[in-house]
Design a protein around this motif. Structure first.
Motif, PDB file in Angstrom:
ATOM      1  N   TRP A 325      -5.867 -34.596 -85.920  1.00  0.00           N
ATOM      2  CA  TRP A 325      -6.877 -35.507 -85.368  1.00  0.00           C
ATOM      3  C   TRP A 325      -7.713 -34.820 -84.288  1.00  0.00           C
ATOM      4  O   TRP A 325      -8.868 -35.161 -84.089  1.00  0.00           O
ATOM      5  CB  TRP A 325      -6.223 -36.741 -84.764  1.00  0.00           C
ATOM      6  N   LYS A 326      -7.063 -33.882 -83.552  1.00  0.00           N
ATOM      7  CA  LYS A 326      -7.737 -33.132 -82.480  1.00  0.00           C
ATOM      8  C   LYS A 326      -8.413 -34.088 -81.493  1.00  0.00           C
ATOM      9  O   LYS A 326      -9.597 -33.962 -81.173  1.00  0.00           O
ATOM     10  CB  LYS A 326      -8.757 -32.152 -83.073  1.00  0.00           C
ATOM     11  N   LEU A 327      -7.625 -35.038 -81.009  1.00  0.00           N
ATOM     12  CA  LEU A 327      -8.179 -36.060 -80.104  1.00  0.00           C
ATOM     13  C   LEU A 327      -8.733 -35.458 -78.820  1.00  0.00           C
ATOM     14  O   LEU A 327      -9.748 -35.932 -78.288  1.00  0.00           O
ATOM     15  CB  LEU A 327      -7.093 -37.098 -79.750  1.00  0.00           C
ATOM     16  N   THR A 328      -8.071 -34.437 -78.304  1.00  0.00           N
ATOM     17  CA  THR A 328      -8.478 -33.891 -77.005  1.00  0.00           C
ATOM     18  C   THR A 328      -9.580 -32.843 -77.115  1.00  0.00           C
ATOM     19  O   THR A 328     -10.002 -32.274 -76.105  1.00  0.00           O
ATOM     20  CB  THR A 328      -7.262 -33.272 -76.285  1.00  0.00           C
ATOM     21  N   THR A 329     -10.059 -32.592 -78.335  1.00  0.00           N
ATOM     22  CA  THR A 329     -11.161 -31.634 -78.503  1.00  0.00           C
ATOM     23  C   THR A 329     -12.331 -32.248 -79.272  1.00  0.00           C
ATOM     24  O   THR A 329     -13.457 -32.270 -78.801  1.00  0.00           O
ATOM     25  CB  THR A 329     -10.677 -30.360 -79.224  1.00  0.00           C
ATOM     26  N   HIS A 330     -12.029 -32.778 -80.480  1.00  0.00           N
ATOM     27  CA  HIS A 330     -13.099 -33.263 -81.355  1.00  0.00           C
ATOM     28  C   HIS A 330     -13.406 -34.745 -81.191  1.00  0.00           C
ATOM     29  O   HIS A 330     -14.399 -35.228 -81.724  1.00  0.00           O
ATOM     30  CB  HIS A 330     -12.736 -32.994 -82.821  1.00  0.00           C
ATOM     31  N   ARG A 331     -12.564 -35.506 -80.479  1.00  0.00           N
ATOM     32  CA  ARG A 331     -12.745 -36.961 -80.393  1.00  0.00           C
ATOM     33  C   ARG A 331     -13.039 -37.430 -78.969  1.00  0.00           C
ATOM     34  O   ARG A 331     -12.913 -38.616 -78.675  1.00  0.00           O
ATOM     35  CB  ARG A 331     -11.482 -37.693 -80.884  1.00  0.00           C
ATOM     36  N   LEU A 332     -13.433 -36.518 -78.105  1.00  0.00           N
ATOM     37  CA  LEU A 332     -13.689 -36.910 -76.715  1.00  0.00           C
ATOM     38  C   LEU A 332     -14.927 -37.791 -76.590  1.00  0.00           C
ATOM     39  O   LEU A 332     -15.085 -38.507 -75.596  1.00  0.00           O
ATOM     40  CB  LEU A 332     -13.829 -35.665 -75.829  1.00  0.00           C
ATOM     41  N   GLY A 333     -15.803 -37.756 -77.584  1.00  0.00           N
ATOM     42  CA  GLY A 333     -16.983 -38.617 -77.551  1.00  0.00           C
ATOM     43  C   GLY A 333     -16.690 -40.048 -77.969  1.00  0.00           C
ATOM     44  O   GLY A 333     -17.541 -40.931 -77.820  1.00  0.00           O
ATOM     45  N   PRO A 345      -5.566 -47.094 -89.282  1.00  0.00           N
ATOM     46  CA  PRO A 345      -5.181 -47.001 -90.704  1.00  0.00           C
ATOM     47  C   PRO A 345      -3.999 -46.070 -90.955  1.00  0.00           C
ATOM     48  O   PRO A 345      -3.160 -46.342 -91.822  1.00  0.00           O
ATOM     49  CB  PRO A 345      -6.457 -46.470 -91.366  1.00  0.00           C
ATOM     50  N   TYR A 346      -3.913 -44.972 -90.182  1.00  0.00           N
ATOM     51  CA  TYR A 346      -2.773 -44.074 -90.318  1.00  0.00           C
ATOM     52  C   TYR A 346      -1.486 -44.786 -89.914  1.00  0.00           C
ATOM     53  O   TYR A 346      -0.466 -44.706 -90.617  1.00  0.00           O
ATOM     54  CB  TYR A 346      -2.958 -42.832 -89.442  1.00  0.00           C
ATOM     55  N   ILE A 347      -1.527 -45.471 -88.773  1.00  0.00           N
ATOM     56  CA  ILE A 347      -0.320 -46.136 -88.264  1.00  0.00           C
ATOM     57  C   ILE A 347       0.138 -47.218 -89.243  1.00  0.00           C
ATOM     58  O   ILE A 347       1.332 -47.355 -89.519  1.00  0.00           O
ATOM     59  CB  ILE A 347      -0.582 -46.731 -86.866  1.00  0.00           C
ATOM     60  N   ARG A 348      -0.812 -47.982 -89.765  1.00  0.00           N
ATOM     61  CA  ARG A 348      -0.438 -49.028 -90.737  1.00  0.00           C
ATOM     62  C   ARG A 348       0.225 -48.411 -91.974  1.00  0.00           C
ATOM     63  O   ARG A 348       1.209 -48.946 -92.493  1.00  0.00           O
ATOM     64  CB  ARG A 348      -1.679 -49.824 -91.154  1.00  0.00           C
ATOM     65  N   GLY A 349      -0.324 -47.301 -92.432  1.00  0.00           N
ATOM     66  CA  GLY A 349       0.267 -46.633 -93.593  1.00  0.00           C
ATOM     67  C   GLY A 349       1.686 -46.168 -93.324  1.00  0.00           C
ATOM     68  O   GLY A 349       2.586 -46.362 -94.155  1.00  0.00           O
ATOM     69  N   TRP A 350       1.926 -45.558 -92.152  1.00  0.00           N
ATOM     70  CA  TRP A 350       3.275 -45.100 -91.805  1.00  0.00           C
ATOM     71  C   TRP A 350       4.238 -46.268 -91.681  1.00  0.00           C
ATOM     72  O   TRP A 350       5.371 -46.192 -92.165  1.00  0.00           O
ATOM     73  CB  TRP A 350       3.231 -44.304 -90.501  1.00  0.00           C
ATOM     74  N   TYR A 358      15.367 -48.636 -90.894  1.00  0.00           N
ATOM     75  CA  TYR A 358      15.739 -48.028 -89.611  1.00  0.00           C
ATOM     76  C   TYR A 358      14.500 -47.794 -88.741  1.00  0.00           C
ATOM     77  O   TYR A 358      14.127 -46.665 -88.415  1.00  0.00           O
ATOM     78  CB  TYR A 358      16.494 -46.724 -89.841  1.00  0.00           C
ATOM     79  N   ARG A 359      13.859 -48.895 -88.381  1.00  0.00           N
ATOM     80  CA  ARG A 359      12.530 -48.857 -87.776  1.00  0.00           C
ATOM     81  C   ARG A 359      12.504 -48.158 -86.416  1.00  0.00           C
ATOM     82  O   ARG A 359      11.454 -47.682 -85.987  1.00  0.00           O
ATOM     83  CB  ARG A 359      12.005 -50.289 -87.626  1.00  0.00           C
ATOM     84  N   GLN A 360      13.642 -48.089 -85.715  1.00  0.00           N
ATOM     85  CA  GLN A 360      13.611 -47.454 -84.393  1.00  0.00           C
ATOM     86  C   GLN A 360      13.169 -45.997 -84.463  1.00  0.00           C
ATOM     87  O   GLN A 360      12.593 -45.474 -83.511  1.00  0.00           O
ATOM     88  CB  GLN A 360      14.956 -47.571 -83.682  1.00  0.00           C
ATOM     89  N   LYS A 361      13.424 -45.338 -85.609  1.00  0.00           N
ATOM     90  CA  LYS A 361      12.961 -43.960 -85.766  1.00  0.00           C
ATOM     91  C   LYS A 361      11.436 -43.898 -85.839  1.00  0.00           C
ATOM     92  O   LYS A 361      10.817 -42.953 -85.344  1.00  0.00           O
ATOM     93  CB  LYS A 361      13.571 -43.341 -87.026  1.00  0.00           C
ATOM     94  N   VAL A 362      10.830 -44.907 -86.462  1.00  0.00           N
ATOM     95  CA  VAL A 362       9.371 -44.952 -86.552  1.00  0.00           C
ATOM     96  C   VAL A 362       8.768 -45.288 -85.197  1.00  0.00           C
ATOM     97  O   VAL A 362       7.687 -44.802 -84.851  1.00  0.00           O
ATOM     98  CB  VAL A 362       8.936 -45.986 -87.617  1.00  0.00           C
ATOM     99  N   ARG A 363       9.465 -46.091 -84.408  1.00  0.00           N
ATOM    100  CA  ARG A 363       8.964 -46.443 -83.065  1.00  0.00           C
ATOM    101  C   ARG A 363       8.821 -45.199 -82.186  1.00  0.00           C
ATOM    102  O   ARG A 363       7.949 -45.136 -81.321  1.00  0.00           O
ATOM    103  CB  ARG A 363       9.886 -47.460 -82.408  1.00  0.00           C
ATOM    104  N   LEU A 364       9.690 -44.211 -82.414  1.00  0.00           N
ATOM    105  CA  LEU A 364       9.565 -42.960 -81.649  1.00  0.00           C
ATOM    106  C   LEU A 364       8.241 -42.268 -81.952  1.00  0.00           C
ATOM    107  O   LEU A 364       7.626 -41.666 -81.072  1.00  0.00           O
ATOM    108  CB  LEU A 364      10.734 -42.034 -81.976  1.00  0.00           C
ATOM    109  N   ILE A 365       7.799 -42.356 -83.213  1.00  0.00           N
ATOM    110  CA  ILE A 365       6.509 -41.778 -83.588  1.00  0.00           C
ATOM    111  C   ILE A 365       5.373 -42.541 -82.913  1.00  0.00           C
ATOM    112  O   ILE A 365       4.400 -41.943 -82.436  1.00  0.00           O
ATOM    113  CB  ILE A 365       6.348 -41.801 -85.120  1.00  0.00           C
ATOM    114  N   LEU A 366       5.495 -43.864 -82.828  1.00  0.00           N
ATOM    115  CA  LEU A 366       4.466 -44.669 -82.163  1.00  0.00           C
ATOM    116  C   LEU A 366       4.399 -44.334 -80.675  1.00  0.00           C
ATOM    117  O   LEU A 366       3.314 -44.333 -80.090  1.00  0.00           O
ATOM    118  CB  LEU A 366       4.755 -46.155 -82.374  1.00  0.00           C
TER     119      LEU A 366
END
Length: 415
Positions: A325-333, A345-350, A358-366
């Motif tokens: 995603w390069k949030l800190t370089t390409h998405r600063l605007g 959309p990515y988060i909904r897909g995951w 075992y949703r607690q493992k996914v919460r770590l990604i969030l």
């Protein structure tokens, strides 16, 4: 679409149009001719007529398949074959005719690339069966798509249809050369390019005869789940597992397939408090790791169950995607609203795929997404630069004020 002269093969023009509609919906990149869907649409009527005319007359010849390599684990690559837009449409036509014939024949425990079935269906079924059967054979077929035997595959196709143009074009697609990105052409006498429209259906047909129906005839009481070449077989004992694994290995060799010696294994499904000295007590299946995990029953009692959760490999892929995603370089605007439209959309897909087990493992990604947002905020706003705590407090205030902005905030996974 004009259909002026009689043709030797009776292919409905409507099938060409329906095939085009489905190919367009699937999107995809250009093949060796570099023609995109947008380019194809510039003369849509003429291009569709050309496909129909050539397929109906028997003069259709497929173009080479563009070979693209994508990373697959450490020091491995997966070779994808990308047909041209015209070839994808032609393959979809055959699929429209052939799939209704094959679908009723396929095994109920075959889940891959089938209408109304999904990988999650296979994971749910495997979870239930791991509770009833203490042993699992985790099968890994080495280079499955690359080693499919053309003669055996065509024999399977002929077993289900005598349609001459289907047989003609399936054989031509199997023999179509591969073209590398450097422009080199490679002739093929085995394999079916992974990534083409027709390959999943042909792979299912091959494995139906090589494995599914063979298991039904020889081991009718032994359940399994198969998703393409990913297979899990459930057994009652270690002795039974070893016996069946040996029989499967011989059977697949007869079909010119080879089990991976390191990745194929017998696993003990440890449930409850029972101890076992077996070293293999976990396996991966369709992006999940099945292993003993602590859980809570509906009555609130703690116990150990053999349960799936997102695998380490899947987590690593998600983190690779987050880095891309390069949030800190390409998405600063971006502002936060734009960022939410990009990320959600990515988060909904995951969550839709991995969140049911075992949703607690996914919460770590969030939580990791929240930390990424904090780093973005420190770069985006001067007043937050280098101030992690202030960035965290700023995001926390926004999450309380607008909890629906990001999907994880609506789930109370906040900074």
């Amino acid at each position: 679409m004009r259909t002026d002269k009689p043709k030797p093969y009776n292919i409905a023009p409507q099938a060409i149009k329906e095939a085009y509609r489905r190919v367009k919906a699937n999107r995809g990149v250009a093949g060796v001719d570099k023609q995109t869907i947008k380019d194809f649409d510039k003369d849509l009527k003429g291009n569709l007529y050309k496909i129909w005319n050539r397929m109906s007359s028997g003069s259709y010849m497929p173009s080479p398949v563009l070979q693209v390599e994508i990373p697959k684990g450490k020091n491995e690559v997966r070779k994808l074959g990308i047909p041209t837009i015209a070839d994808r449409i032609a393959q979809m036509v055959v699929k429209l005719y052939l799939e209704p014939v094959l679908e009723p024949k396929f095994h109920e425990d075959s889940y891959g690339y089938r209408p109304g079935r999904s990988a999650l269906d296979a994971v749910r079924k495997a979870t239930k069966r791991c509770w009833k059967h203490q042993w699992v054979i985790d099968l890994d077929i080495r280079r499955f798509f690359d080693t499919l035997d053309h003669d055996l595959l065509m024999k399977a196709v002929r077993h289900h249809t005598s349609n001459p143009w289907i047989l003609l074009y399936v054989e031509r697609w199997l023999k179509a050369p591969v073209q590398t990105q450097e422009g080199d052409k490679i002739e093929r006498d085995i394999g079916s390019p992974q990534g083409s429209v027709i390959s999943p259906l042909l792979a299912n047909l091959f494995m139906h005869h090589a494995f599914d129906d063979w298991m039904r005839r020889n081991f009718p009481s032994i359940p399994f789940e198969r998703y393409a070449d990913d297979i899990v077989v459930h057994c009652k004992s270690k002795k039974q597992s070893q016996l069946i694994l040996n029989r499967i290995r011989v059977r697949l060799q007869e079909c010119c397939l080879e089990l991976h010696p390191q990745k194929t294994k017998i696993v003990y499904c440890l449930n409850g408090k029972r101890q076992c000295d077996e070293t293999q007590i976990q396996f991966d299946f369709l992006g999940f790791t099945f292993r003993p995990r602590s859980a809570v029953s509906r009555k609130g009692k703690h116990f150990v169950g053999f349960l799936p959760g997102i695998s380490r490999k899947s987590r690593n892929k998600i983190h690779e995607k987050m880095r891309s995603w390069k949030l800190t370089t390409h998405r600063l605007g971006y502002d936060l609203n734009q960022l939410a439209r990009f990320i959600n959309p990515y988060i909904r897909g995951w969550l839709n795929y991995y969140g049911g087990f075992y949703r607690q493992k996914v919460r770590l990604i969030l939580d990791d997404v929240n930390r990424l947002l904090m780093r973005w905020a420190k770069k985006r706003y001067k007043r937050l630069k280098g101030r992690r705590h202030k960035a965290e407090m700023w995001l926390r205030r926004i999450s309380k004020r607008d909890p629906e902005l990001f999907v994880m905030w609506s789930m109370n996974v906040c900074p």
